[in-house]
Design an enzyme around this catalytic site. Structure first.
Site, short mmCIF file in Angstrom:
data_model
loop_
_atom_site.label_atom_id
_atom_site.label_comp_id
_atom_site.label_asym_id
_atom_site.label_seq_id
_atom_site.Cartn_x
_atom_site.Cartn_y
_atom_site.Cartn_z
N HIS A 126 0.82 -1.22 0.00
CA HIS A 126 0.00 0.00 0.00
C HIS A 126 0.85 1.27 0.00
O HIS A 126 0.34 2.36 -0.26
CB HIS A 126 -1.00 0.00 1.16
CG HIS A 126 -0.41 0.22 2.51
ND1 HIS A 126 -0.17 -0.81 3.39
CD2 HIS A 126 -0.03 1.34 3.15
CE1 HIS A 126 0.33 -0.33 4.51
NE2 HIS A 126 0.43 0.98 4.39
N ASP A 157 0.31 -7.67 1.38
CA ASP A 157 0.67 -6.27 1.58
C ASP A 157 2.19 -6.09 1.62
O ASP A 157 2.71 -5.32 2.41
CB ASP A 157 0.04 -5.71 2.85
CG ASP A 157 0.05 -4.17 2.87
OD1 ASP A 157 0.16 -3.57 1.78
OD2 ASP A 157 -0.03 -3.59 3.97
N GLY A 227 2.52 6.62 8.54
CA GLY A 227 3.86 6.95 8.09
C GLY A 227 4.87 5.88 8.46
O GLY A 227 5.98 5.85 7.93
N ASN A 228 4.50 4.99 9.37
CA ASN A 228 5.38 3.88 9.75
C ASN A 228 5.31 2.71 8.78
O ASN A 228 6.16 1.82 8.83
CB ASN A 228 5.02 3.35 11.14
CG ASN A 228 5.66 4.14 12.26
OD1 ASN A 228 4.97 4.63 13.15
ND2 ASN A 228 6.96 4.30 12.21
N SER A 229 4.30 2.65 7.95
CA SER A 229 4.09 1.48 7.09
C SER A 229 5.34 1.15 6.29
O SER A 229 5.95 2.02 5.69
CB SER A 229 2.94 1.72 6.12
OG SER A 229 1.73 1.82 6.80
#
Length: 486
Positions: A126, A157, A227-229
């Site tokens: 994503h 993902d 924002g950590n993804s």
């Protein structure tokens, strides 16, 4: 535990996707005298993992799209004279019409983890999905690179991207199967626009099944925000144990738990992306639930159930022509082990199968009428066969290319092409493509940029490239390149 997961499921669809990262921490052992343990030192884990976590910016360019819209007055004011007065195009179509709209240019940010010194970076699907441009910024020197997608998969993902760089600080990948509930972890990433951030917590649970998407997740209470993804979840030695992917929260910020994709699945996905360009998904061909949940649900209905065990997977349905059906498993059987590993939760089963490919064989033990049986299953893909899906990446060609210069255009009297700067090996070398050859057309598509070559390789039918071009002498020629070994 399963009841808790069930209660969580209705809210999953409200879940906010967040970048996650993790680091490891250096713990001090508790004294044997029974005195309280000393505080945990996480500086080592942060120092080891921070350089390997990068900032990823994705840009989706403005596009013209055709959308449908409804005009509530269309039928009421439709023109009986067949459009003479400029109306009536929606007549008899409930006011349905189409028009073109210009979508805005969008930018988003996330995190990624360097897994090899030559520029391979793993992140979330994503983070890169739909991006027209990807820019990677290194933590150590803030240097920026353009990145390209090697492979991506929506269900897991996960995505693998690459930048043209060398001697990068790659992270050490640990075996997530060795992770224990309660051990300290760090999440490393770029949350809420705050670059190079670490947060600490513990492993709260393993093998969490998150619906039809990512399965067998590591659950942590380390703070994870948007924002950590794609960032790293690391152990106390600074080794990668998971790629942080999502946040369970009612607010969109960290008031809840974060979830990371374990490295047991990540490593398999990386291998698939490099070898095939796409994720190879194996299917066991059953539907069911934890035995404890099944027994509880039956008791609520007033039914007494004795399956001979309270651990394992109750098989509620066997998919026709699937791997389990071929091996003779039936509805009502209880799956207890797979390849010698006990399976108590459905998430554990999903985690094991996620590491397999179509065509792989697994040995299972199951109970039927309380009697133990053994069977060997040949896993299948989503199409019901054992073939792997091949989607080659341009790296298999083994060449470096660049668009031709203005002087080359003038000298050879051509307007476009890609010059082969170096032949490193791979499929181009096997086909005899020499250094200096200018590729103009591949599978009837003009080659004006590296992206053109990347796209035609991924879309190649029959895994074959028909290349036409021109030698430095001006002589025209061509080659046939087979992307996969038969």
């Amino acid at each position: 535990m399963k009841k808790i997961v069930k209660s969580m499921m209705p809210a999953i669809y409200l879940m906010f996707i967040a970048f996650s990262a993790a680091s490891c921490n250096k713990t001090q052992a508790a004294p044997a005298t029974g005195t309280p343990a000393q505080p945990v030192d996480l500086t080592y884990a942060a120092e080891k993992s921070l350089p390997a976590v990068v900032y990823i910016k994705s840009v989706t360019n403005s596009k013209v799209q055709t959308v449908e819209y409804s005009d509530p007055f269309e039928d009421f004011f439709s023109d009986p004279f067949g459009g003479f007065f400029g109306r009536g195009q929606g007549q008899g179509n409930n006011g349905g019409r189409k028009r073109q709209v210009q979508t805005p240019k969008r930018a988003a940010a996330g995190s990624g983890v360097i897994i090899s010194a030559d520029g391979y970076i793993v992140t979330n699907n994503h983070v890169v999905d739909g991006a027209d441009e990807l820019t990677v910024t290194l933590n150590e020197n803030s240097k920026e690179y353009s990145a390209r997608i090697i492979g991506a998969d929506k269900t897991t993902d996960l995505a693998l991207i690459k930048i043209d760089a060398k001697n990068l600080p790659a992270i050490v990948i640990a075996n997530s199967d060795d992770v224990k509930v309660g051990e300290w972890v760090l999440a490393v990433g770029n949350p809420l626009g705050l670059n190079n951030t670490v947060t600490a917590g513990i492993v709260s649970a393993k093998a969490r099944s998150m619906g039809s998407g990512v399965s067998s997740m590591i659950q942590t209470d380390a703070a994870i925000n948007q924002g950590n993804s794609g960032g790293a979840l690391v152990n106390t030695r600074g080794e990668l144990i998971g790629i942080n992917a999502m946040l369970y929260s009612q607010t969109g910020s960290n008031i809840g738990y974060g979830f990371a994709i374990p490295t047991s699945i990540v490593k398999k996905a990386i291998d698939d992306f490099k070898k095939y360009g796409t994720y190879q998904r194996a299917m066991i061909g059953i539907k069911g639930s934890d035995v404890s949940n099944y027994v509880d649900s039956e008791k609520e209905k007033g039914n007494e159930v004795d399956l001979g065990t309270m651990e394992g997977i109750y098989i509620a349905e066997v998919v026709e022509d699937g791997a389990a059906a071929d091996a003779g498993l039936q509805k009502g059987d209880v799956l207890t082990t797979i390849d010698g590993k006990k399976v108590k939760q459905f998430g554990e089963l999903q985690g094991i199968i996620a590491q397999k490919r179509p065509g792989d064989k697994v040995t299972v033990k199951y109970l039927r009428n309380k009697k133990e049986k053994t069977a060997t299953l040949t896993l299948k893909n989503e199409q019901g066969n054992t073939k792997v899906v091949k989607n080659a990446d341009v790296d298999v060609l083994g060449i470096d290319v660049r668009p031709i210069t203005d002087s080359q255009k003038k000298q050879l009297e051509i307007s476009y092409g890609l010059e082969v700067l170096k032949v490193n090996g791979g499929k181009m070398k096997e086909a005899g493509v020499p250094k200096g050859f200018i590729i103009q057309v591949v599978n009837d598509q003009p080659m004006r940029s590296f992206d053109d070559l990347q796209e035609v390789v991924k879309e190649a039918k029959d895994q074959m490239l028909v290349i036409k071009g021109i030698f430095p002498t001006g002589k025209r020629g061509g080659f046939v390149v087979y992307l996969q070994n038969e």
